[in-house]
Design a protein around this motif. Sequence first.
Motif, PDB file in Angstrom:
ATOM      1  N   SER A   1     -39.113  24.211 -41.539  1.00 49.07           N
ATOM      2  CA  SER A   1     -39.002  24.689 -42.920  1.00 49.07           C
ATOM      3  C   SER A   1     -40.252  25.436 -43.387  1.00 49.07           C
ATOM      4  CB  SER A   1     -38.738  23.506 -43.860  1.00 49.07           C
ATOM      5  OG  SER A   1     -39.785  22.559 -43.784  1.00 49.07           O
TER       6      SER A   1
ATOM      7  N   GLY B   1     -31.539  24.816 -47.604  1.00 52.08           N
ATOM      8  CA  GLY B   1     -32.450  23.767 -48.038  1.00 52.08           C
ATOM      9  C   GLY B   1     -33.760  24.343 -48.540  1.00 52.08           C
ATOM     10  N   LYS B   2     -34.821  23.546 -48.460  1.00 49.50           N
ATOM     11  CA  LYS B   2     -36.123  23.942 -49.018  1.00 49.50           C
ATOM     12  C   LYS B   2     -37.027  24.485 -47.905  1.00 49.50           C
ATOM     13  CE  LYS B   2     -37.698  21.763 -52.489  1.00 49.50           C
ATOM     14  NZ  LYS B   2     -38.285  20.801 -53.456  1.00 49.50           N
ATOM     15  N   HIS B   3     -37.582  25.683 -48.130  1.00 51.39           N
ATOM     16  CA  HIS B   3     -38.439  26.336 -47.136  1.00 51.39           C
ATOM     17  C   HIS B   3     -39.641  26.980 -47.818  1.00 51.39           C
ATOM     18  CE1 HIS B   3     -35.622  26.215 -43.639  1.00 51.39           C
ATOM     19  NE2 HIS B   3     -34.733  26.076 -44.613  1.00 51.39           N
ATOM     20  N   VAL B   4     -40.710  27.149 -47.048  1.00 54.65           N
ATOM     21  CA  VAL B   4     -41.903  27.852 -47.513  1.00 54.65           C
ATOM     22  C   VAL B   4     -42.177  29.011 -46.575  1.00 54.65           C
ATOM     23  CG1 VAL B   4     -44.367  27.699 -48.016  1.00 54.65           C
ATOM     24  CG2 VAL B   4     -42.873  25.751 -48.506  1.00 54.65           C
TER      25      VAL B   4
ATOM     26  N   THR C   1     -31.464  35.016 -50.919  1.00 57.52           N
ATOM     27  CA  THR C   1     -31.371  33.567 -50.729  1.00 57.52           C
ATOM     28  C   THR C   1     -29.935  33.069 -50.876  1.00 57.52           C
ATOM     29  OG1 THR C   1     -33.621  33.245 -51.551  1.00 57.52           O
ATOM     30  CG2 THR C   1     -32.166  31.328 -51.577  1.00 57.52           C
TER      31      THR C   1
ATOM     32  N   ALA D   1     -30.150  27.181 -51.370  1.00 61.32           N
ATOM     33  CA  ALA D   1     -31.448  27.264 -50.693  1.00 61.32           C
ATOM     34  C   ALA D   1     -32.556  27.409 -51.727  1.00 61.32           C
ATOM     35  CB  ALA D   1     -31.473  28.429 -49.721  1.00 61.32           C
ATOM     36  N   ASP D   2     -33.733  26.876 -51.399  1.00 60.54           N
ATOM     37  CA  ASP D   2     -34.905  26.947 -52.285  1.00 60.54           C
ATOM     38  C   ASP D   2     -36.071  27.444 -51.443  1.00 60.54           C
ATOM     39  OD1 ASP D   2     -36.910  26.688 -54.100  1.00 60.54           O
ATOM     40  OD2 ASP D   2     -36.751  24.501 -54.333  1.00 60.54           O
ATOM     41  N   ILE D   3     -36.527  28.675 -51.717  1.00 60.57           N
ATOM     42  CA  ILE D   3     -37.554  29.305 -50.882  1.00 60.57           C
ATOM     43  C   ILE D   3     -38.765  29.656 -51.733  1.00 60.57           C
ATOM     44  CG2 ILE D   3     -38.094  31.245 -49.358  1.00 60.57           C
ATOM     45  CD1 ILE D   3     -35.097  31.402 -48.736  1.00 60.57           C
ATOM     46  N   GLU D   4     -39.921  29.146 -51.333  1.00 60.70           N
ATOM     47  CA  GLU D   4     -41.176  29.460 -52.020  1.00 60.70           C
ATOM     48  C   GLU D   4     -41.982  30.435 -51.172  1.00 60.70           C
ATOM     49  OE1 GLU D   4     -45.372  27.326 -53.366  1.00 60.70           O
ATOM     50  OE2 GLU D   4     -43.529  26.123 -53.309  1.00 60.70           O
TER      51      GLU D   4
ATOM     52  N   THR E   1     -48.277  23.182 -55.919  1.00 55.76           N
ATOM     53  CA  THR E   1     -47.141  23.876 -55.326  1.00 55.76           C
ATOM     54  C   THR E   1     -46.811  23.261 -53.976  1.00 55.76           C
ATOM     55  OG1 THR E   1     -48.553  25.492 -54.196  1.00 55.76           O
ATOM     56  CG2 THR E   1     -47.866  26.025 -56.447  1.00 55.76           C
ATOM     57  N   LEU E   2     -45.579  23.478 -53.528  1.00 52.46           N
ATOM     58  CA  LEU E   2     -45.190  22.999 -52.207  1.00 52.46           C
ATOM     59  C   LEU E   2     -46.037  23.673 -51.136  1.00 52.46           C
ATOM     60  CD1 LEU E   2     -43.377  21.381 -50.340  1.00 52.46           C
ATOM     61  CD2 LEU E   2     -41.674  23.216 -50.491  1.00 52.46           C
TER      62      LEU E   2
END
Length: 474
Positions: free
Chosen positions: A78, A113-116, A139, A143-146, A187-188
């Motif tokens: 991720s 899902g969650k990714h950086v 996206t 999905a949650d992308i930072e 932040t993530l």
Amino acid sequence: MKLTVIGCGYLGATHAACMAELGHDVVGIDVDPRKIERLQDGDVPFFEPGLSDILRRNLDAGRLRFTTDQLAAADHGSVHFIGVGTPQEARGHRADLSHVHAAVDTLVPTLRGKHVLIGKSTVPVGTCEELSQRISYLTAPGADIELAWSPEFLREGFAVEDSLAPDRLVLGTGRLVDDPQAPQTETLAGEVIRDIYREVLETGVPLIETDWATAELVKVSANAFLATKISFINAMSELCEIAGADIGTLADAMGHDPRIGRRFLNAGLGFGGGCLPKDIRALTARADEMGAPRAVGFLREVDAINMRRRSAAAELVAETIGGEVLGRNVAVLGAAFKPESDDVRDSPALAVASRLALDGASVTVFDPQAMENSRRLQPSLGYAASAREACDRADVVVITTEWAEFVHMSPDELSPVVRHKRIVDARRCLDAQAWRAAGWDYRALGGPVAAPKNRDKKFVHAGERAVVESAPAR
């Protein structure tokens, strides 16, 4: 942690191997099957001291693998680093972001899902803002992308050291920084970077967390400053050549001022490679787009000064052998833009060799590492297997890259094979007195060279400094 690195050129391959060396599970992804095949076989496609051992060790340990499968990133982890190239546009000075866009366009739609996403590539200020809109559009639902940006500061020849023991880490995120009094939540990306570099940060390396724009400007600003310092001392060397002053002693005297420092005040042939020239041009182009052309307008003169040194070197070679090089044998020792590298992009050394050949000289080049890349870029030049072979029947020898083997070479090694004992030190890295004492006509780019007794002993020889003073690259 499970990490992916998109792009496996100089930056990406080095970063992937060093992340695995820190203990992470890393997959490197690139569209070039030949490159991926070589890396997966433990073969580094470029010269970088120490990298081969790290690559093979982590391949054998199972912490590192390389693939052309674009879907491998989404399947593996991720956290995704973007390390693709941002070369200068073919028709202009702007940075070409097509590889960055392609990496984002390919990766983002596959993520769930969650990714950086953490960018490492050198990009113009404002790129993250544009990419965030691109990412938002691409996206997938749920999905949650930072997006974050952590610029690299690698010096070619020292990239492993700079990856595993950097002098600082910079992380730019999209958090608001307009109000310094407002509470800033972690932040993530900040959490991820602290986890990835835990061992590094525990040694005291500072982590500078900031906004996207500042992070984007850090790398190009550092390179612009270094380029300015190098061009400044070369501008002074032009005056020294006319006045008969010694630029080496001048630089030593300036270097005692702690506000200035001695590093990167070595006059000579100037800078090149795939970093400094590209970055200062991209910065001026971006400033023009932002409506602030005068803010960094001086960088155009910095660039011009640097390019003039190449012409000056060729003119000095012609002067040394009587005014013109037509029909003369010229040995050029050095092709890489700096020692401990095989990079010939925008190389001052190859530029001088090509100029001499264009003027009618028979040019033979030798470089310890850059021969293959040189032949590919300049196939019309002659090439030799050693410095001695390159100098066979030479009317003049030109030092264009300060490799240690050239710096410490004895005049007696070349005296028996050259036609005339003439040498042009375009990097001011040789012991002038030793060459003159051996009967050589020694000339240095930048004007006269003072006898050692007149030089400040606090500073080591210019050629020895060159081995450890290398600007960030890539």
